[in-house]
Design a protein around this motif. Structure first.
Motif, PDB file in Angstrom:
ATOM      1  N   THR A 194       0.827  -1.205   0.000  1.00  0.00           N
ATOM      2  CA  THR A 194       0.000   0.000   0.000  1.00  0.00           C
ATOM      3  C   THR A 194       0.862   1.255   0.000  1.00  0.00           C
ATOM      4  OG1 THR A 194      -1.799  -1.155   1.145  1.00  0.00           O
ATOM      5  CG2 THR A 194      -1.785   1.259   1.260  1.00  0.00           C
ATOM      6  N   PHE A 195       1.875   1.288   0.843  1.00  0.00           N
ATOM      7  CA  PHE A 195       2.759   2.454   0.896  1.00  0.00           C
ATOM      8  C   PHE A 195       3.489   2.645  -0.430  1.00  0.00           C
ATOM      9  CE2 PHE A 195       1.714   2.739   5.214  1.00  0.00           C
ATOM     10  CZ  PHE A 195       2.333   3.833   5.798  1.00  0.00           C
ATOM     11  N   LYS A 198       1.222   4.253  -2.941  1.00  0.00           N
ATOM     12  CA  LYS A 198       0.988   5.680  -2.677  1.00  0.00           C
ATOM     13  C   LYS A 198       2.173   6.515  -3.142  1.00  0.00           C
ATOM     14  CE  LYS A 198      -2.947   4.837  -0.715  1.00  0.00           C
ATOM     15  NZ  LYS A 198      -4.193   5.056  -1.482  1.00  0.00           N
ATOM     16  N   TRP A 256      -3.121   5.592   5.312  1.00  0.00           N
ATOM     17  CA  TRP A 256      -2.495   4.525   4.535  1.00  0.00           C
ATOM     18  C   TRP A 256      -2.492   3.215   5.314  1.00  0.00           C
ATOM     19  CZ3 TRP A 256       2.486   6.968   2.022  1.00  0.00           C
ATOM     20  CH2 TRP A 256       2.099   8.019   1.170  1.00  0.00           C
ATOM     21  N   GLU A 259      -5.968   1.816   5.194  1.00  0.00           N
ATOM     22  CA  GLU A 259      -6.290   1.223   3.897  1.00  0.00           C
ATOM     23  C   GLU A 259      -5.685  -0.172   3.777  1.00  0.00           C
ATOM     24  OE1 GLU A 259      -5.621   2.056  -0.860  1.00  0.00           O
ATOM     25  OE2 GLU A 259      -5.742   3.746   0.532  1.00  0.00           O
TER      26      GLU A 259
END
Length: 268
Positions: A194-195, A198, A256, A259
């Motif tokens: 996820t990071f 982003k 984040w 998520e």
């Protein structure tokens, strides 16, 4: 407005989740968030049935790592705690049950760059010992006691810390799980994924170098629920400090993490 602040403002608004109809929204209160942020609405059932044990590093007599920023001190425990509160609020808004293991009755969510240090933090109302092993065991005991009472199949502990390295060492967020922990590793890998997504979207030329690895840390070894341990950056590094001192960036970190947790929960 600086580029870093603009990025922070954009990032904090990224997380979009399905919501109930307005008439179905449920307003709740959590005093730990502070007067201005105490009220929140449960706007989603994305994490209904999930339970989280959130632990900000250090606290009480131990401030953790200390950095210098424009002549002021940055204390690890204060920034980790602010991010934990923001994370907990996002999880609650999505229908989860959240336990804040480290608590400060006065400091809620704060929207300032410099978070003043205090020694008020407790472990769910109990004084935090100065000795490291006693301090870590106390929070593990609190988690494990709650865990034994909880129902549900998805229960996770999240430990938030900030690292300290040489001033010139810029680091990305990195993630630990206990050795052999299948579901701890799965969540840590989802956080990393996820990071990375982003950063690829908002800073495409920068890249993301945060790693996932197993660590035989005391809290990972001695807490019962599957767990992840996050190091959010180098408190000595000027660029990493922007991740901490800009309130919008602290909120972005919480968004984040949330998520990634929602995505992991869907795999249960």
């Amino acid at each position: 407005m600086s580029r870093m602040r603009l990025i922070g403002m954009v990032l904090c608004c990224l997380l979009v989740v399905p919501v109930f109809a307005a008439k179905d929204k449920k307003t709740r209160k959590e005093p730990l968030f502070g007067k201005a942020e105490a009220s929140y609405q449960v706007t989603s059932d994305a994490l209904k049935g999930a339970t989280f044990y959130l632990v900000s590093g250090h606290g009480g007599p131990d401030p953790g790592c200390i950095g210098k920023y424009r002549g002021k001190e940055l204390h690890e425990d204060e920034y980790a705690y602010d991010i934990v509160l923001r994370l907990g609020r996002e999880l609650l808004k999505r229908g989860a049950k959240v336990h804040f293991i480290i608590q400060d009755a006065k400091d809620g969510i704060r929207n300032t760059a410099i978070l003043k240090n205090s020694k008020r933090e407790t472990c769910m109302g109990k004084a935090i010992p100065l000795g490291q092993i006693e301090r870590l065991q106390q929070r593990c005991d609190a988690i494990n006691k709650l865990y034994r009472k909880e129902k549900g199949s998805y229960k996770r502990a999240v430990f938030i810390h900030i690292d300290s390295r040489s001033k010139g060492k810029q680091t990305d967020v990195y993630f630990y799980h206990a050795p052999g922990s299948k579901y701890g590793e799965r969540l840590a890998s989802q956080l990393q994924k996820t990071f990375r997504a982003k950063y690829d979207r908002h800073q495409p030329n920068r890249g993301f170098r945060g790693t996932v690895s197993e660590r035989n840390l005391y809290v990972l070894r001695n807490s019962t629920p599957y767990a992840v341990f996050l190091e959010l950056g180098n408190i000595q590094n000027a660029r990493d400090q922007q991740r901490l001192v800009i309130p919008d960036n602290r909120q972005a970190l919480a968004n984040w993490i949330t998520e990634a947790i929602v995505k992991d929960y869907k795999k249960k």
